[in-house]
Structures are given as structure tokens and as C-alpha cells.
Design a protein around this motif. Structure first.
Motif, mmCIF file in Angstrom:
data_model
loop_
_atom_site.group_PDB
_atom_site.id
_atom_site.type_symbol
_atom_site.label_atom_id
_atom_site.label_comp_id
_atom_site.label_asym_id
_atom_site.label_seq_id
_atom_site.Cartn_x
_atom_site.Cartn_y
_atom_site.Cartn_z
ATOM 1 N N LEU A 147 0.807 -1.221 0.000
ATOM 2 C CA LEU A 147 0.000 0.000 0.000
ATOM 3 C C LEU A 147 0.847 1.280 0.000
ATOM 4 O O LEU A 147 0.294 2.370 -0.117
ATOM 5 C CB LEU A 147 -0.944 -0.001 1.205
ATOM 6 C CG LEU A 147 -2.019 -1.091 1.197
ATOM 7 C CD1 LEU A 147 -2.839 -1.048 2.475
ATOM 8 C CD2 LEU A 147 -2.920 -0.976 -0.022
ATOM 9 N N VAL A 148 2.156 1.150 0.112
ATOM 10 C CA VAL A 148 3.016 2.344 0.127
ATOM 11 C C VAL A 148 2.898 3.169 -1.156
ATOM 12 O O VAL A 148 2.722 4.392 -1.093
ATOM 13 C CB VAL A 148 4.489 1.966 0.434
ATOM 14 C CG1 VAL A 148 5.433 3.135 0.189
ATOM 15 C CG2 VAL A 148 4.611 1.478 1.880
ATOM 16 N N PRO A 149 2.968 2.557 -2.359
ATOM 17 C CA PRO A 149 2.810 3.381 -3.570
ATOM 18 C C PRO A 149 1.461 4.097 -3.620
ATOM 19 O O PRO A 149 1.367 5.244 -4.062
ATOM 20 C CB PRO A 149 2.943 2.365 -4.719
ATOM 21 C CG PRO A 149 3.693 1.220 -4.140
ATOM 22 C CD PRO A 149 3.294 1.166 -2.689
ATOM 23 N N TYR A 150 0.426 3.421 -3.159
ATOM 24 C CA TYR A 150 -0.910 4.021 -3.095
ATOM 25 C C TYR A 150 -0.905 5.237 -2.169
ATOM 26 O O TYR A 150 -1.428 6.300 -2.516
ATOM 27 C CB TYR A 150 -1.880 2.938 -2.615
ATOM 28 C CG TYR A 150 -3.316 3.334 -2.402
ATOM 29 C CD1 TYR A 150 -3.966 4.280 -3.193
ATOM 30 C CD2 TYR A 150 -4.070 2.706 -1.407
ATOM 31 C CE1 TYR A 150 -5.300 4.603 -2.984
ATOM 32 C CE2 TYR A 150 -5.397 3.012 -1.204
ATOM 33 C CZ TYR A 150 -6.009 3.968 -1.989
ATOM 34 O OH TYR A 150 -7.329 4.284 -1.778
ATOM 35 N N ALA A 151 -0.286 5.091 -0.994
ATOM 36 C CA ALA A 151 -0.220 6.205 -0.038
ATOM 37 C C ALA A 151 0.570 7.378 -0.621
ATOM 38 O O ALA A 151 0.185 8.540 -0.451
ATOM 39 C CB ALA A 151 0.404 5.745 1.273
ATOM 40 N N LEU A 152 1.656 7.083 -1.312
ATOM 41 C CA LEU A 152 2.451 8.153 -1.931
ATOM 42 C C LEU A 152 1.654 8.869 -3.018
ATOM 43 O O LEU A 152 1.677 10.094 -3.125
ATOM 44 C CB LEU A 152 3.753 7.580 -2.511
ATOM 45 C CG LEU A 152 4.753 7.055 -1.478
ATOM 46 C CD1 LEU A 152 5.919 6.365 -2.175
ATOM 47 C CD2 LEU A 152 5.244 8.176 -0.571
ATOM 48 N N TRP A 153 0.925 8.101 -3.825
ATOM 49 C CA TRP A 153 0.123 8.695 -4.892
ATOM 50 C C TRP A 153 -1.012 9.539 -4.319
ATOM 51 O O TRP A 153 -1.308 10.623 -4.818
ATOM 52 C CB TRP A 153 -0.415 7.612 -5.820
ATOM 53 C CG TRP A 153 -1.160 8.157 -6.990
ATOM 54 C CD1 TRP A 153 -2.519 8.184 -7.159
ATOM 55 C CD2 TRP A 153 -0.603 8.787 -8.155
ATOM 56 N NE1 TRP A 153 -2.837 8.768 -8.363
ATOM 57 C CE2 TRP A 153 -1.681 9.153 -8.996
ATOM 58 C CE3 TRP A 153 0.691 9.072 -8.570
ATOM 59 C CZ2 TRP A 153 -1.505 9.786 -10.215
ATOM 60 C CZ3 TRP A 153 0.875 9.696 -9.792
ATOM 61 C CH2 TRP A 153 -0.216 10.055 -10.594
ATOM 62 N N VAL A 154 -1.670 9.045 -3.267
ATOM 63 C CA VAL A 154 -2.752 9.804 -2.641
ATOM 64 C C VAL A 154 -2.212 11.091 -2.021
ATOM 65 O O VAL A 154 -2.854 12.148 -2.091
ATOM 66 C CB VAL A 154 -3.511 8.941 -1.601
ATOM 67 C CG1 VAL A 154 -4.468 9.774 -0.769
ATOM 68 C CG2 VAL A 154 -4.275 7.821 -2.294
ATOM 69 N N THR A 155 -1.023 11.032 -1.436
ATOM 70 C CA THR A 155 -0.397 12.236 -0.881
ATOM 71 C C THR A 155 -0.140 13.258 -1.991
ATOM 72 O O THR A 155 -0.440 14.448 -1.841
ATOM 73 C CB THR A 155 0.918 11.881 -0.163
ATOM 74 O OG1 THR A 155 0.625 10.922 0.870
ATOM 75 C CG2 THR A 155 1.570 13.099 0.445
ATOM 76 N N PHE A 156 0.397 12.782 -3.103
ATOM 77 C CA PHE A 156 0.634 13.652 -4.255
ATOM 78 C C PHE A 156 -0.689 14.218 -4.784
ATOM 79 O O PHE A 156 -0.807 15.412 -5.080
ATOM 80 C CB PHE A 156 1.362 12.868 -5.352
ATOM 81 C CG PHE A 156 1.514 13.621 -6.633
ATOM 82 C CD1 PHE A 156 2.450 14.645 -6.761
ATOM 83 C CD2 PHE A 156 0.710 13.325 -7.724
ATOM 84 C CE1 PHE A 156 2.581 15.349 -7.952
ATOM 85 C CE2 PHE A 156 0.829 14.019 -8.922
ATOM 86 C CZ PHE A 156 1.771 15.038 -9.025
ATOM 87 N N ALA A 157 -1.702 13.351 -4.884
ATOM 88 C CA ALA A 157 -3.013 13.786 -5.383
ATOM 89 C C ALA A 157 -3.646 14.813 -4.449
ATOM 90 O O ALA A 157 -4.323 15.745 -4.912
ATOM 91 C CB ALA A 157 -3.934 12.576 -5.552
ATOM 92 N N ALA A 158 -3.428 14.658 -3.143
ATOM 93 C CA ALA A 158 -3.959 15.630 -2.185
ATOM 94 C C ALA A 158 -3.308 16.994 -2.393
ATOM 95 O O ALA A 158 -3.987 18.037 -2.383
ATOM 96 C CB ALA A 158 -3.738 15.144 -0.754
ATOM 97 N N ALA A 159 -1.988 16.994 -2.604
ATOM 98 C CA ALA A 159 -1.293 18.262 -2.861
ATOM 99 C C ALA A 159 -1.785 18.892 -4.162
ATOM 100 O O ALA A 159 -2.000 20.108 -4.235
ATOM 101 C CB ALA A 159 0.215 18.019 -2.921
#
Length: 196
Positions: free
Chosen positions: A174-186
Motif C-alpha cells: 500500500l506504500v505506492p498508493y499512499a504516496l500517490w494519494v499524498t501527491f493527489a492531495a497536494a
């Protein structure tokens, strides 16, 4: 004429320090296949993975229906220079939804205790994921979409912590998902600030 059960030597890590009959050994040593999978038929694990994949890709399909004109909407927005091209989102999400399903499957396949709490949080983050697309693209509610994605990130991080207690590999998936969601939030925040 009744034949007595033959003794089997069973010990700790290969040591032959005790003698048990075959019948006693079956009572002491659990069925290894049952212990590892929780089921007697290892083939029955695959329908669970298939079901989880169906759930995750159904979320993707519903999100796609809610954002039929996402490409045009995204192109028309005032975006930061670091915003990725619109075509990138489809391939990235296709891979991520697969990892979301496999992570849950790893937890369910070989649980280290009850999985209800972990799978509840997994479901919550998936529902928040589903809610983001219509909020952002269909309703043009960039502020609510940002709130949703922040809640999604919190639910996802909780899911990762709970998954790690069962299978570390599940949390790592789930780490890549969390990184992508963080980027998407920004990106969501930048678009919200630039388009209001």
C-alpha cells in the motif's frame, strides 16, 4: 488380529526427543495446510482474491462513470506546473487498484488474529476513494474533494498500520498508493486554491 499403531518420532526442529504413536501425532501436529491457509483446500483462496479485485475495479469503474468528462475538465483547470498529464492517471490507478486488492488478500489469506478491524478500515478508505472522483469532477467541489482525500489518506495510513500487524508485505504493497494519494492531495489543494 489388531496391529498396534507404529510410533513416529516427533521433536522440536528436527530433534527426535519424544516418541508418539501415529494417532497421537495426528492430534498433536495440526494439518499444516489447514494451519497455513485456514482451509483444507488451498485452491479456495483464489476466489477471495478474485472477489477483492472485482470490488476494487468496480470502485474504479464507478469513479469512471462519475467522471465521464474528466479529461476535458482536468485540461480546462488552472493547474500547477508540476501537475502530471491527464493520460497518466488511468495507468497509475489500474496498477494501484490491483495492489489494494492483493494487500487485503494477503491479510485474509494468512491472518495473525482477527481481521475485522483491518478490513473495516480497508473498506472505509475504498469508500472515501470512491467518493473523491464525483466530488472533484462531477460536482466541481474542490474543497470537499480535498477534505475527502485527507480523510482517505488518514484511513489509508490506519489501514497500513493494521495490515502490518498481520502481514508486513500487505502494508508495503500500500506504500505506492499512499504516496500517490499524498501527491493527489497536494494537487487537489493547488487546483482548489487556483480555481476558486
Amino acid at each position: 488380529m489388531k496391529v498396534a499403531p507404529q510410533p513416529d518420532r516427533i521433536g522440536f526442529k528436527g530433534h527426535q526427543d519424544s516418541v508418539l504413536t501415529s494417532t497421537e501425532a495426528e492430534c498433536v501436529v495440526p494439518n499444516v495446510e489447514l494451519f497455513q491457509t485456514g482451509r483444507r483446500h488451498p485452491g479456495s483462496r483464489w476466489p477471495v482474491l478474485l472477489g477483492l479485485l472485482v470490488v476494487c475495479y468496480a470502485v474504479a469503474a464507478l469513479g469512471g462513470l462519475a467522471s465521464a468528462d474528466a479529461g476535458d475538465t482536468y485540461s480546462a483547470l488552472d493547474r500547477p506546473p508540476w501537475a502530471p498529464p491527464g493520460w497518466l492517471f488511468g495507468p497509475v490507478w489500474t496498477v494501484l487498484y490491483g495492489t489494494i486488492a492483493v494487500a487485503a488478500w494477503l491479510v485474509l489469506r494468512n491472518p495473525q488474529g482477527p481481521t475485522r478491524t483491518a478490513m473495516t478500515w480497508w473498506s472505509v478508505q475504498l469508500l472515501l476513494n470512491l467518493a473523491w472522483t464525483p466530488l472533484f469532477f462531477a460536482a466541481d467541489q474542490y474543497g470537499l474533494a480535498f477534505l475527502d482525500i485527507c480523510l482517505l489518506l488518514a484511513a489509508l495510513l490506519t489501514t497500513m498500520v493494521l495490515f502490518a500487524r498481520h502481514r508486513r508485505a500487505a502494508a508495503l504493497l500500500l506504500v505506492p498508493y499512499a504516496l500517490w494519494v499524498t501527491f493527489a492531495a497536494a494537487l487537489n489543494l493547488a487546483i482548489w486554491l487556483s480555481n476558486t
